[in-house]
Design a protein around this motif. Sequence first.
Motif, PDB file in Angstrom:
ATOM      1  N   LEU A 201       0.820  -1.211   0.000  1.00 37.01           N
ATOM      2  CA  LEU A 201       0.000   0.000   0.000  1.00 37.01           C
ATOM      3  C   LEU A 201       0.857   1.266   0.000  1.00 37.01           C
ATOM      4  N   GLY A 202       2.153   1.086   0.088  1.00 38.63           N
ATOM      5  CA  GLY A 202       3.053   2.239   0.074  1.00 38.63           C
ATOM      6  C   GLY A 202       3.411   2.773   1.450  1.00 38.63           C
ATOM      7  N   CYS A 203       2.935   2.104   2.497  1.00 36.06           N
ATOM      8  CA  CYS A 203       3.206   2.583   3.862  1.00 36.06           C
ATOM      9  C   CYS A 203       4.676   2.392   4.219  1.00 36.06           C
ATOM     10  N   GLU A 204       5.093   3.156   5.205  1.00 33.90           N
ATOM     11  CA  GLU A 204       6.402   2.919   5.786  1.00 33.90           C
ATOM     12  C   GLU A 204       6.180   1.969   6.960  1.00 33.90           C
ATOM     13  N   VAL A 205       6.674   0.739   6.840  1.00 36.10           N
ATOM     14  CA  VAL A 205       6.383  -0.259   7.873  1.00 36.10           C
ATOM     15  C   VAL A 205       7.344  -0.098   9.052  1.00 36.10           C
ATOM     16  N   VAL A 206       6.775  -0.044  10.240  1.00 34.73           N
ATOM     17  CA  VAL A 206       7.591   0.111  11.452  1.00 34.73           C
ATOM     18  C   VAL A 206       7.628  -1.216  12.210  1.00 34.73           C
ATOM     19  N   ASP A 207       8.820  -1.775  12.313  1.00 35.50           N
ATOM     20  CA  ASP A 207       8.969  -3.013  13.068  1.00 35.50           C
ATOM     21  C   ASP A 207       9.035  -2.639  14.548  1.00 35.50           C
ATOM     22  N   PHE A 208       8.343  -3.404  15.395  1.00 34.92           N
ATOM     23  CA  PHE A 208       8.430  -3.072  16.825  1.00 34.92           C
ATOM     24  C   PHE A 208       8.363  -4.339  17.671  1.00 34.92           C
ATOM     25  N   SER A 209       8.897  -4.208  18.880  1.00 38.55           N
ATOM     26  CA  SER A 209       9.123  -5.380  19.725  1.00 38.55           C
ATOM     27  C   SER A 209       7.841  -6.097  20.137  1.00 38.55           C
ATOM     28  N   HIS A 210       6.715  -5.390  20.201  1.00 36.54           N
ATOM     29  CA  HIS A 210       5.504  -5.971  20.780  1.00 36.54           C
ATOM     30  C   HIS A 210       4.442  -6.362  19.755  1.00 36.54           C
ATOM     31  N   LYS A 211       4.869  -6.656  18.521  1.00 35.81           N
ATOM     32  CA  LYS A 211       3.847  -6.903  17.504  1.00 35.81           C
ATOM     33  C   LYS A 211       3.082  -8.201  17.735  1.00 35.81           C
ATOM     34  N   SER A 212       3.648  -9.128  18.494  1.00 37.09           N
ATOM     35  CA  SER A 212       2.868 -10.342  18.787  1.00 37.09           C
ATOM     36  C   SER A 212       2.707 -10.559  20.298  1.00 37.09           C
ATOM     37  N   GLU A 213       2.727  -9.455  21.041  1.00 32.43           N
ATOM     38  CA  GLU A 213       2.427  -9.525  22.484  1.00 32.43           C
ATOM     39  C   GLU A 213       0.924  -9.339  22.669  1.00 32.43           C
ATOM     40  N   CYS A 214       0.404  -9.862  23.750  1.00 32.31           N
ATOM     41  CA  CYS A 214      -1.046  -9.838  23.975  1.00 32.31           C
ATOM     42  C   CYS A 214      -1.579  -8.433  24.293  1.00 32.31           C
ATOM     43  N   CYS A 215      -2.802  -8.153  23.831  1.00 33.79           N
ATOM     44  CA  CYS A 215      -3.472  -6.872  24.113  1.00 33.79           C
ATOM     45  C   CYS A 215      -4.218  -6.920  25.436  1.00 33.79           C
ATOM     46  N   GLY A 216      -4.279  -8.117  26.053  1.00 33.36           N
ATOM     47  CA  GLY A 216      -5.071  -8.270  27.282  1.00 33.36           C
ATOM     48  C   GLY A 216      -6.293  -9.129  27.047  1.00 33.36           C
ATOM     49  N   SER A 217      -6.672  -9.240  25.773  1.00 34.27           N
ATOM     50  CA  SER A 217      -7.720 -10.169  25.335  1.00 34.27           C
ATOM     51  C   SER A 217      -8.992 -10.109  26.187  1.00 34.27           C
ATOM     52  N   TYR A 218      -9.555 -11.297  26.472  1.00 30.71           N
ATOM     53  CA  TYR A 218     -10.849 -11.368  27.157  1.00 30.71           C
ATOM     54  C   TYR A 218     -10.768 -10.937  28.621  1.00 30.71           C
ATOM     55  N   SER A 219      -9.557 -10.739  29.153  1.00 35.90           N
ATOM     56  CA  SER A 219      -9.507 -10.294  30.540  1.00 35.90           C
ATOM     57  C   SER A 219     -10.071  -8.882  30.652  1.00 35.90           C
ATOM     58  N   ALA A 220     -10.360  -8.271  29.491  1.00 32.89           N
ATOM     59  CA  ALA A 220     -11.075  -6.993  29.480  1.00 32.89           C
ATOM     60  C   ALA A 220     -12.341  -7.091  30.326  1.00 32.89           C
ATOM     61  N   MET A 221     -12.907  -8.277  30.413  1.00 25.09           N
ATOM     62  CA  MET A 221     -14.167  -8.428  31.118  1.00 25.09           C
ATOM     63  C   MET A 221     -14.010  -8.397  32.636  1.00 25.09           C
ATOM     64  N   ARG A 222     -12.843  -8.791  33.145  1.00 27.95           N
ATOM     65  CA  ARG A 222     -12.738  -8.803  34.601  1.00 27.95           C
ATOM     66  C   ARG A 222     -11.564  -8.016  35.184  1.00 27.95           C
ATOM     67  N   SER A 223     -10.499  -7.789  34.404  1.00 30.03           N
ATOM     68  CA  SER A 223      -9.402  -7.003  34.965  1.00 30.03           C
ATOM     69  C   SER A 223      -8.964  -5.894  34.026  1.00 30.03           C
ATOM     70  N   PRO A 224      -9.717  -4.781  34.027  1.00 26.55           N
ATOM     71  CA  PRO A 224      -9.344  -3.659  33.155  1.00 26.55           C
ATOM     72  C   PRO A 224      -7.911  -3.202  33.398  1.00 26.55           C
ATOM     73  N   GLU A 225      -7.435  -3.358  34.633  1.00 25.25           N
ATOM     74  CA  GLU A 225      -6.074  -2.874  34.918  1.00 25.25           C
ATOM     75  C   GLU A 225      -5.021  -3.749  34.229  1.00 25.25           C
ATOM     76  N   ASN A 226      -5.296  -5.051  34.114  1.00 26.24           N
ATOM     77  CA  ASN A 226      -4.369  -5.931  33.395  1.00 26.24           C
ATOM     78  C   ASN A 226      -4.331  -5.583  31.905  1.00 26.24           C
ATOM     79  N   VAL A 227      -5.510  -5.294  31.359  1.00 23.69           N
ATOM     80  CA  VAL A 227      -5.569  -4.936  29.938  1.00 23.69           C
ATOM     81  C   VAL A 227      -4.830  -3.620  29.711  1.00 23.69           C
ATOM     82  N   GLU A 228      -5.021  -2.700  30.643  1.00 23.72           N
ATOM     83  CA  GLU A 228      -4.351  -1.409  30.490  1.00 23.72           C
ATOM     84  C   GLU A 228      -2.833  -1.591  30.445  1.00 23.72           C
ATOM     85  N   GLU A 229      -2.332  -2.476  31.284  1.00 24.80           N
ATOM     86  CA  GLU A 229      -0.899  -2.750  31.327  1.00 24.80           C
ATOM     87  C   GLU A 229      -0.430  -3.331  29.984  1.00 24.80           C
TER      88      GLU A 229
END
Lengths: 295, 135
Positions: free
Chosen positions: A183-211
């Motif tokens: 698409l012509g973008c400048e791709v930025v490689d970064f250390s956390h591209k396959s680290e978890c976003c917090g997933s379903y724990s959004a339902m019970r631990s918002p603070e874990n997801v925030e981290e």
Amino acid sequence: MKIPYYPGCTLSTTAKAFERTAMSAAEMLGFTMVEIEDWNCCGASFPLTQDNIMGLAGPTNVLIDAKKECLKEGYEDKVVTLCSVCFNVLRRTNYAFKEKKDKLDTVNFMLEKDYAADTNVYHYLEVLRDDIGYDVIKEKVKKELKGLKVAPYYGCFLLRPQDEVGFDDQYAPTIFEDFLSTLGCEVVDFSHKSECCGSYSAMRSPENVEECAYNVVDAAAAAGAEILVTACPLCQFNLDEKQESIKAHHSDATEIPVVYFTQLLGLALGMDVNDFKLDENRVNPLPLIQAKGLV
Amino acid sequence: MHAHDSHEVEVDEFIENITKMSGEDFSLCYQCGKCTAGCPMADVMDFPPTLVMRYMQMGLSEELKKATSRWDCVGCLVCGSRCPKFCNPAKVMESLRLDDIKSGRRQEEIEALPVNFLKKAPQQAIVSGFRKYVP
Ligand code: SF4
Ligand code: SF4
């Protein structure tokens, strides 16, 4: 080319922007996604215990319904998904049946069906790469996304477990990077591209997801990214939504918009950005897109 | 579990059950710590994956029953992807959490879930959350 499409629980509801841009882009690239006639939720998580056979019944039903569509005349023999969790669950279900035939027998017995673990499951990105071809997409790009520094965020479920999902190299994936370069973008490689976003724990631990979200967004910003792209409605939600509280707790936090990869595809193909529902995002991507002269 | 069972039998039952549910061979783990090194939740866990594996090896079921790390596990599967011995701590976490729920030790109460969050969250979060935390 007509490809049966499985939306799953989120694509027609909170992730409409993802679905609409994907379907419109498909038409522009020469294929039609046809929603399968009858479907249920895949369960949104692959069961991790040996005795949880019930957890395979939902996805198996989806695979059976999809196969019916695949066998219709004029349709490709594959089902395409957009959500990376649906993709993960459906592919792993087939894999589980191939590994252990008795699981398939049990589920068939439960459902009174005769599934043969033969529905081919594909992610939209794979269709773009393997069926359409990035070179063809490149020719159809109307507006190159030059100068846009994009960090591809894979998250967990496109890549893991690698043996079962077989999407890309879990440590050094390239499918997203190559797509963004197309698409012509400048791709930025970064250390956390396959680290978890917090997933379903959004339902019970918002603070874990925030981290989790802080770690991902911070790593992307540190690597120089201006925008993050995802292939999962829950990743999009967690990474975007949490940025307000991240800002409150981390004085050094940089806000970064988080969009679906199909929204950038749509932008590059010349679709009207007003159809992208960008105002639904917590961090609005529009100012950045405008500043780059892309609208 | 019967009240008259001796402590030993109870220990064995718990460990056996978790071993069966997870399908893991705990003797393989050589405590290298790679799973914990990659675990995004290790910092907030009382028993990070390496320790859970060790306690399972040693059959320390009472301590394991009290641990809460499986409720912090986000199911990201990093642990299993990094393990040089092809162990899968994520499966153990899930087994322990489901055993908490089945045995009534712990569960998420539906009434306690944040309503405002549920209104705006993707369905996917709600479906998988219910599968993971609610009986
Ligand atoms: S990575 Fe594997 S071998 Fe190493 S501590 Fe974890 S489970 Fe044990
Ligand atoms: S699956 Fe759970 S235990 Fe394993 S790395 Fe992820 S959060 Fe940690």
